[in-house]
Design an enzyme around this catalytic site. Structure first.
Site, PDB file in Angstrom:
ATOM      1  N   CYS A  73       0.833  -1.206   0.000  1.00  0.00           N
ATOM      2  CA  CYS A  73       0.000   0.000   0.000  1.00  0.00           C
ATOM      3  C   CYS A  73       0.871   1.261   0.000  1.00  0.00           C
ATOM      4  CB  CYS A  73      -0.858   0.051   1.262  1.00  0.00           C
ATOM      5  SG  CYS A  73      -2.138  -1.193   1.358  1.00  0.00           S
ATOM      6  N   GLU A  75       0.535   3.893   1.871  1.00  0.00           N
ATOM      7  CA  GLU A  75       0.844   4.387   3.216  1.00  0.00           C
ATOM      8  C   GLU A  75       2.096   3.734   3.762  1.00  0.00           C
ATOM      9  OE1 GLU A  75      -1.964   3.308   2.006  1.00  0.00           O
ATOM     10  OE2 GLU A  75      -3.725   4.115   3.018  1.00  0.00           O
TER      11      GLU A  75
HETATM   12  N1  THU Z   1      -4.207   0.395  -1.306  1.00  0.00           N
HETATM   13  C1  THU Z   1      -3.409   1.347  -0.755  1.00  0.00           C
HETATM   14  O1  THU Z   1      -2.374   1.721  -1.306  1.00  0.00           O
HETATM   15  N2  THU Z   1      -3.791   1.880   0.427  1.00  0.00           N
HETATM   16  C2  THU Z   1      -4.912   1.520   1.112  1.00  0.00           C
HETATM   17  O2  THU Z   1      -5.142   2.006   2.207  1.00  0.00           O
HETATM   18  C3  THU Z   1      -5.831   0.544   0.551  1.00  0.00           C
HETATM   19  C4  THU Z   1      -5.418  -0.097  -0.713  1.00  0.00           C
HETATM   20  C5  THU Z   1      -3.784  -0.180  -2.572  1.00  0.00           C
HETATM   21  C6  THU Z   1      -3.359  -1.620  -2.510  1.00  0.00           C
HETATM   22  C7  THU Z   1      -3.606  -2.056  -3.934  1.00  0.00           C
HETATM   23  O3  THU Z   1      -2.454  -1.717  -4.698  1.00  0.00           O
HETATM   24  C8  THU Z   1      -4.763  -1.200  -4.393  1.00  0.00           C
HETATM   25  O4  THU Z   1      -4.844  -0.115  -3.497  1.00  0.00           O
HETATM   26  C9  THU Z   1      -6.087  -1.928  -4.457  1.00  0.00           C
HETATM   27  O5  THU Z   1      -6.393  -2.511  -3.244  1.00  0.00           O
END
Ligand code: THU
Length: 157
Positions: A73, A75
Protein backbone atom coordinates in the site's frame (compact mmCIF):
# COMPACT_ATOMS: atom_id res chain seq x y z
CA UNK A 1 -21.89 -5.37 33.11
CA UNK A 2 -21.17 -1.91 31.74
CA UNK A 3 -21.90 -0.76 28.22
CA UNK A 4 -19.14 1.47 26.92
CA UNK A 5 -18.79 3.58 23.82
CA UNK A 6 -15.83 4.94 21.89
CA UNK A 7 -16.35 8.16 19.95
CA UNK A 8 -14.17 9.22 17.05
CA UNK A 9 -13.57 12.91 16.38
CA UNK A 10 -12.54 14.27 13.00
CA UNK A 11 -12.90 17.43 10.98
CA UNK A 12 -14.36 17.60 7.50
CA UNK A 13 -13.13 20.24 5.06
CA UNK A 14 -14.87 21.02 1.77
CA UNK A 15 -11.60 21.00 -0.15
CA UNK A 16 -7.80 21.11 0.12
CA UNK A 17 -7.98 24.92 -0.12
CA UNK A 18 -9.76 25.09 3.28
CA UNK A 19 -6.83 23.46 5.11
CA UNK A 20 -4.18 25.30 7.14
CA UNK A 21 -1.05 25.99 5.01
CA UNK A 22 1.09 23.12 6.39
CA UNK A 23 -1.74 20.60 6.03
CA UNK A 24 -2.50 21.91 2.58
CA UNK A 25 1.09 21.34 1.46
CA UNK A 26 0.93 17.79 2.78
CA UNK A 27 -2.43 17.08 1.11
CA UNK A 28 -1.10 18.42 -2.18
CA UNK A 29 1.95 16.15 -1.85
CA UNK A 30 -0.36 13.14 -1.38
CA UNK A 31 -2.27 14.10 -4.53
CA UNK A 32 1.04 14.44 -6.42
CA UNK A 33 2.12 11.05 -5.10
CA UNK A 34 -0.88 9.38 -6.79
CA UNK A 35 1.09 9.75 -10.03
CA UNK A 36 3.89 7.60 -8.51
CA UNK A 37 1.57 4.62 -8.10
CA UNK A 38 2.33 1.37 -9.94
CA UNK A 39 -1.00 -0.46 -9.98
CA UNK A 40 -1.32 -2.48 -13.20
CA UNK A 41 -3.66 -5.03 -11.56
CA UNK A 42 -6.17 -2.95 -9.61
CA UNK A 43 -5.79 0.33 -11.52
CA UNK A 44 -6.44 1.93 -8.14
CA UNK A 45 -3.74 4.54 -7.63
CA UNK A 46 -2.97 5.62 -4.09
CA UNK A 47 -0.52 8.30 -2.97
CA UNK A 48 0.69 9.05 0.54
CA UNK A 49 2.84 11.82 1.97
CA UNK A 50 4.47 11.81 5.39
CA UNK A 51 5.38 15.01 7.21
CA UNK A 52 8.12 15.18 9.84
CA UNK A 53 8.25 17.43 12.89
CA UNK A 54 10.48 19.90 10.99
CA UNK A 55 8.00 20.15 8.11
CA UNK A 56 9.90 17.99 5.64
CA UNK A 57 7.67 15.80 3.46
CA UNK A 58 8.40 12.45 1.78
CA UNK A 59 6.08 10.60 -0.59
CA UNK A 60 5.11 7.03 -1.38
CA UNK A 61 2.60 5.28 -3.62
CA UNK A 62 1.12 1.79 -3.88
CA UNK A 63 3.33 -0.70 -5.69
CA UNK A 64 1.75 -3.87 -7.06
CA UNK A 65 3.37 -7.12 -8.13
CA UNK A 66 2.35 -10.13 -10.23
CA UNK A 67 2.72 -12.13 -7.02
CA UNK A 68 -0.11 -10.10 -5.47
CA UNK A 69 0.80 -10.25 -1.75
CA UNK A 70 4.27 -8.92 -2.57
CA UNK A 71 2.77 -5.52 -3.42
CA UNK A 72 2.47 -2.78 -0.83
CA UNK A 73 0.00 0.00 0.00
CA UNK A 74 0.94 3.64 -0.50
CA UNK A 75 0.84 4.39 3.22
CA UNK A 76 3.33 1.69 4.19
CA UNK A 77 5.58 2.50 1.23
CA UNK A 78 5.75 6.11 2.47
CA UNK A 79 6.02 5.24 6.17
CA UNK A 80 8.77 2.65 5.72
CA UNK A 81 10.70 4.98 3.45
CA UNK A 82 10.28 7.80 5.97
CA UNK A 83 11.60 5.70 8.85
CA UNK A 84 14.37 4.05 6.84
CA UNK A 85 15.69 7.34 5.47
CA UNK A 86 15.16 9.60 8.50
CA UNK A 87 15.18 7.25 11.50
CA UNK A 88 15.64 9.98 14.10
CA UNK A 89 12.85 12.33 13.03
CA UNK A 90 9.31 12.08 14.41
CA UNK A 91 6.52 11.80 11.85
CA UNK A 92 3.75 14.21 12.74
CA UNK A 93 1.28 13.74 9.89
CA UNK A 94 0.38 11.54 6.93
CA UNK A 95 -1.94 12.39 4.04
CA UNK A 96 -3.51 9.88 1.67
CA UNK A 97 -5.21 10.39 -1.70
CA UNK A 98 -6.50 7.94 -4.29
CA UNK A 99 -7.22 8.16 -7.98
CA UNK A 100 -8.71 6.17 -10.82
CA UNK A 101 -8.41 6.78 -14.55
CA UNK A 102 -6.38 9.92 -13.99
CA UNK A 103 -8.87 11.54 -11.59
CA UNK A 104 -8.64 11.97 -7.85
CA UNK A 105 -11.50 10.08 -6.17
CA UNK A 106 -14.30 12.31 -4.87
CA UNK A 107 -14.48 10.66 -1.45
CA UNK A 108 -11.44 10.16 0.80
CA UNK A 109 -9.79 6.72 0.60
CA UNK A 110 -9.54 5.18 4.05
CA UNK A 111 -6.41 3.22 5.01
CA UNK A 112 -6.48 -0.54 5.50
CA UNK A 113 -6.03 -2.05 8.95
CA UNK A 114 -2.42 -3.07 8.38
CA UNK A 115 -1.47 0.49 7.41
CA UNK A 116 -3.24 1.87 10.48
CA UNK A 117 -1.23 -0.48 12.68
CA UNK A 118 2.03 0.64 11.06
CA UNK A 119 1.04 4.31 11.48
CA UNK A 120 0.35 3.58 15.15
CA UNK A 121 3.82 2.17 15.69
CA UNK A 122 5.59 5.13 14.08
CA UNK A 123 3.42 7.50 16.11
CA UNK A 124 4.56 5.68 19.22
CA UNK A 125 8.20 5.63 18.04
CA UNK A 126 8.14 9.39 17.39
CA UNK A 127 6.41 10.18 20.67
CA UNK A 128 4.15 12.79 19.07
CA UNK A 129 0.60 12.61 17.71
CA UNK A 130 0.54 11.72 14.03
CA UNK A 131 -2.36 13.49 12.25
CA UNK A 132 -4.04 11.64 9.39
CA UNK A 133 -5.46 13.54 6.43
CA UNK A 134 -7.72 11.61 4.06
CA UNK A 135 -7.94 13.62 0.88
CA UNK A 136 -10.84 13.41 -1.58
CA UNK A 137 -11.59 15.79 -4.43
CA UNK A 138 -14.79 17.02 -2.80
CA UNK A 139 -13.94 16.60 0.88
CA UNK A 140 -10.99 16.14 3.21
CA UNK A 141 -11.11 14.45 6.61
CA UNK A 142 -8.57 15.25 9.30
CA UNK A 143 -7.95 12.98 12.30
CA UNK A 144 -5.67 14.55 14.93
CA UNK A 145 -4.00 11.26 15.86
CA UNK A 146 -3.80 7.65 14.66
CA UNK A 147 -5.79 6.49 17.73
CA UNK A 148 -8.87 8.09 16.19
CA UNK A 149 -8.64 5.65 13.25
CA UNK A 150 -7.49 2.71 15.34
CA UNK A 151 -9.10 2.68 18.77
CA UNK A 152 -7.63 0.23 21.28
CA UNK A 153 -4.30 0.12 19.43
CA UNK A 154 -2.19 -2.99 19.98
CA UNK A 155 1.11 -1.78 21.46
CA UNK A 156 1.69 -4.11 24.35
CA UNK A 157 5.06 -5.70 23.58
N1 THU B 1 -4.21 0.39 -1.31
C1 THU B 1 -3.41 1.35 -0.76
O1 THU B 1 -2.37 1.72 -1.31
N2 THU B 1 -3.79 1.88 0.43
C2 THU B 1 -4.91 1.52 1.11
O2 THU B 1 -5.14 2.01 2.21
C3 THU B 1 -5.83 0.54 0.55
C4 THU B 1 -5.42 -0.10 -0.71
C5 THU B 1 -3.78 -0.18 -2.57
C6 THU B 1 -3.36 -1.62 -2.51
C7 THU B 1 -3.61 -2.06 -3.93
O3 THU B 1 -2.45 -1.72 -4.70
C8 THU B 1 -4.76 -1.20 -4.39
O4 THU B 1 -4.84 -0.11 -3.50
C9 THU B 1 -6.09 -1.93 -4.46
O5 THU B 1 -6.39 -2.51 -3.24
Amino acid sequence: MTNKEIKIAYTEYASIEELQPQDRLLAEAAVEAVALSYAPYSNFNVGAAVQFEDGEIVKGANQENAAYPSGLCAERTALFYASASRPDKAMTAIAIAAGQNGHICESPATPCGACRQVMAQYQSKGGKPMAVLLVGASKVWKFEKVDDLLPLIFDSI
